[in-house]
Design an enzyme around this catalytic site. Structure first.
Site, mmCIF file in Angstrom:
data_model
loop_
_atom_site.group_PDB
_atom_site.id
_atom_site.type_symbol
_atom_site.label_atom_id
_atom_site.label_comp_id
_atom_site.label_asym_id
_atom_site.label_seq_id
_atom_site.Cartn_x
_atom_site.Cartn_y
_atom_site.Cartn_z
ATOM 1 N N ASP A 34 0.831 -1.213 0.000
ATOM 2 C CA ASP A 34 0.000 0.000 0.000
ATOM 3 C C ASP A 34 0.866 1.265 0.000
ATOM 4 O O ASP A 34 2.007 1.247 0.461
ATOM 5 C CB ASP A 34 -0.911 -0.025 1.238
ATOM 6 N N HIS A 51 2.313 3.259 -8.864
ATOM 7 C CA HIS A 51 2.050 1.840 -9.153
ATOM 8 C C HIS A 51 3.198 1.267 -9.991
ATOM 9 O O HIS A 51 3.649 0.155 -9.760
ATOM 10 C CB HIS A 51 0.735 1.683 -9.929
ATOM 11 N N LEU A 145 10.280 -20.797 -4.414
ATOM 12 C CA LEU A 145 9.285 -19.893 -3.846
ATOM 13 C C LEU A 145 7.982 -19.895 -4.647
ATOM 14 O O LEU A 145 8.010 -19.829 -5.882
ATOM 15 C CB LEU A 145 9.852 -18.462 -3.843
HETATM 16 C C1 IPE Z 1 -5.534 -2.656 -0.070
HETATM 17 O O1 IPE Z 1 -5.172 -1.324 -0.228
HETATM 18 C C2 IPE Z 1 -5.558 -3.348 -1.400
HETATM 19 C C3 IPE Z 1 -4.264 -3.583 -2.026
HETATM 20 C C4 IPE Z 1 -3.106 -3.257 -1.535
HETATM 21 C C5 IPE Z 1 -4.305 -4.239 -3.302
HETATM 22 P P1 IPE Z 1 -6.262 -0.167 -0.394
HETATM 23 O O2 IPE Z 1 -5.517 1.082 -0.589
HETATM 24 O O3 IPE Z 1 -7.248 -0.553 -1.428
HETATM 25 O O4 IPE Z 1 -6.999 -0.210 1.026
HETATM 26 P P2 IPE Z 1 -7.833 0.919 1.774
HETATM 27 O O5 IPE Z 1 -8.864 1.419 0.811
HETATM 28 O O6 IPE Z 1 -6.877 1.984 2.161
HETATM 29 O O7 IPE Z 1 -8.408 0.228 2.964
HETATM 30 C C1 IPE Z 2 -1.611 0.244 -3.309
HETATM 31 O O1 IPE Z 2 -1.395 1.603 -3.355
HETATM 32 C C2 IPE Z 2 -1.923 -0.349 -4.655
HETATM 33 C C3 IPE Z 2 -3.320 -0.770 -4.796
HETATM 34 C C4 IPE Z 2 -4.247 -0.715 -3.893
HETATM 35 C C5 IPE Z 2 -3.709 -1.312 -6.078
HETATM 36 P P1 IPE Z 2 -2.581 2.652 -3.355
HETATM 37 O O2 IPE Z 2 -2.989 2.923 -4.743
HETATM 38 O O3 IPE Z 2 -3.684 2.208 -2.472
HETATM 39 O O4 IPE Z 2 -1.880 3.945 -2.754
HETATM 40 P P2 IPE Z 2 -2.466 4.930 -1.675
HETATM 41 O O5 IPE Z 2 -2.915 4.102 -0.510
HETATM 42 O O6 IPE Z 2 -3.606 5.648 -2.315
HETATM 43 O O7 IPE Z 2 -1.341 5.828 -1.328
HETATM 44 MG MG MG Z 3 -4.092 2.427 -0.522
#
Ligand code: IPE
Ligand code: IPE
Ligand code: MG
Length: 254
Positions: A34, A51, A145
């Protein structure tokens, strides 16, 4: 080609972090990757740049996990709730498995890594699914792995689906209500071919599970870091593993 060479060089010049002990390595590490969007925002970049940059962290964590003898690495790449995001961001995210595998599949094969996917195939664009399925097929016989991508994965949905399948077996008279136990449910989850995670890592400072492996994390050790996913390096992974090695797991006992 040049990109790959550069990636190799930067990896080989990086000092390896060592563990003090090779005992008690987590067999299954799961990661909620995240913070990509916030990483990009901090740099004045579009969210998708975060990303894209996150792929480097995926590579590095895979190499490290493989090196220290982790057997399963599950990476939460896209949740069933992430479809709520703007279409352009979703489309970009759906390009990433293909991009990642185009660059890395040969190395994954060379390193005996077995690629798997845990998630719902429905709604995934054909090109995304094809890339993942190709990687799964080409690495199916590898014994190193297990790199398990949670893609279009949601834990509540997987539990609802499991309960539906149990209910329909009961209705058909193939299963008695009093035969239902933990294994009945766990064997119908998308993770049926995996042990429960020993260690869960979440980056970006969020302290929540976000619909990830709710059943399977019952006794996992949790480790959180403020570091955004694109900045997550071998040293962070090793810090988490070292802390895991010190934890005492009681499972409700003494
Ligand atoms: C969780 O992250 C999903 C992934 C890392 C794929 P999100 O960014 O979607 O989660 P919330 O919305 O902050 O809970
Ligand atoms: C995690 O990073 C990737 C996915 C959930 C696909 P985010 O896109 O949620 O990044 P933040 O949390 O908005 O910074
Ligand atoms: Mg996120």
């Amino acid at each position: 080609m040049i990109k790959r060479l550069l990636a190799r060089l930067s990896n080989s010049s990086m000092p390896q972090v060592e563990l003090q002990s090779t005992e008690n390595i987590p067999k299954h590490v799961a990661i909620i990757m995240d913070g990509n969007g916030r990483w990009a925002k901090d740099r004045g970049l579009p969210r998708v740049a975060g990303h894209h940059s996150g792929m480097k962290a995926v590579k590095q964590v895979t190499i490290t996990a493989n090196r220290i003898g982790v057997k399963y690495l599950t990476l939460y790449a896209f949740s069933t709730e992430n479809w709520k995001r703007p279409k352009a961001e979703v489309e970009f995210l759906m390009q990433l498995p293909q991009q990642f595998l185009e660059i890395e599949l040969d190395d994954l094969i060379a390193n005996n890594v077995q690629v798997r996917m845990m998630g719902y195939e429905e709604h995934l664009p054909k090109h995304t699914l094809y890339a993942v399925q190709q990687a799964v097929e080409k690495t199916a016989n590898n014994t190193g792995l297990v790199l398990n991508f949670a893609l279009n994965y949601g834990s509540r949905l997987e539990m609802v689906e499991a309960i539906r399948s149990i209910a329909s077996d009961v209705q058909a008279g193939q299963l008695q209500v009093d035969q239902i136990d933990e294994l009945t449910l766990s064997s119908r989850l998308l993770s049926s071919n995996l042990p429960d995670p020993d260690l869960l890592i979440r980056t970006s400072g969020e302290l929540r599970i976000s619909n990830f492996m709710l059943w399977q994390l019952a006794y996992s050790e949790l480790w959180f870091t403020d570091v955004y996913w694109p900045e997550f390096k071998e040293a962070h992974f090793m810090e988490a593993v070292k802390e895991y090695q010190q934890r005492i797991r009681r499972y409700g006992g003494l």
